[in-house]
Scaffold this active site. Sequence first.
Site, PDB file in Angstrom:
ATOM      1  N   HIS A 102      -0.871  10.320 -13.221  1.00 46.76           N
ATOM      2  CA  HIS A 102       0.206  10.160 -12.526  1.00 46.76           C
ATOM      3  C   HIS A 102      -0.255  10.503 -11.236  1.00 46.76           C
ATOM      4  CE1 HIS A 102       4.025  10.888 -11.001  1.00 46.76           C
ATOM      5  NE2 HIS A 102       4.671  10.171 -12.046  1.00 46.76           N
ATOM      6  N   GLU A 163       3.071   2.266 -10.881  1.00 46.94           N
ATOM      7  CA  GLU A 163       4.119   3.182  -9.947  1.00 46.94           C
ATOM      8  C   GLU A 163       3.787   2.995  -8.637  1.00 46.94           C
ATOM      9  OE1 GLU A 163       6.456   6.183 -12.820  1.00 46.94           O
ATOM     10  OE2 GLU A 163       4.525   6.907 -12.351  1.00 46.94           O
TER      11      GLU A 163
END
Length: 240
Positions: A102, A163
Amino acid sequence: MISQKKGLIVANWKMNHSHLEAIHTIQKFSYAFDIEQVPQSKVVICPSFTSLRSVQTIIESDELPVLLGAQDVSENKNGAYTGDVSAEMLSQLRAKFVIVGHSERRKYHNESNELILKKAKMALSFGITPIVCVGEIEENDGLVEEQVNSIKSISDKIVVAYEPVWAIGTGKSASVEHIEKVSNSISDIIGFETTLLYGGSADIKNASLIMGIDRVGGLLVGSASLDGENFAKLIYASLS
Ligand code: PGA
């Protein structure tokens, strides 16, 4: 282009919810969510490590149509790695997914593409599907290509989440055109079979529009997943 199966919706609770709040949230979700309305959905909840066991217990005892995921995993099998959590420990909690790489891990823990690949491989070796996150910090900075190339060798076994960092937690998702463009260039590298999620301020209002993008197979949802009822509504909005 091939229209892939859509329906993987992943909640990333990040460092929110104590284990008691996590129990409350998953219960609230279960009251609000009826899988029969969106039978194609595959819902994954990724709580913090301290809530994994509580959430697992509720999912299993109440037979909820939800899979368990974690937010990180060690690249090492076991041993003297204080503070780390192994893939084996996650698999014993029957976690089926783990978020790897992430942008918040890349930023605050200096995680490199090499490390992320090792973590993803370790998860795979215990039967856990890594959701590998990629995303540019600034538009067109070339980072996505580098990140995607580094996981190309395992792309048929993983889920990739696109993302854009500038869209995460800002309440401003990327435009449909931008997601379309980047998801196609990601697919040019890893192929069109790998499930590709979009993440970055996905919410009830934009979910259906984003899910309408050919290459987007699901969503990775942060803020909008923290409330169980809201998350259920988001899933309906994405898939009905
Ligand atoms: P957000 O977070 O939905 O709050 O933007 C998404 C993520 O970081 O996975």
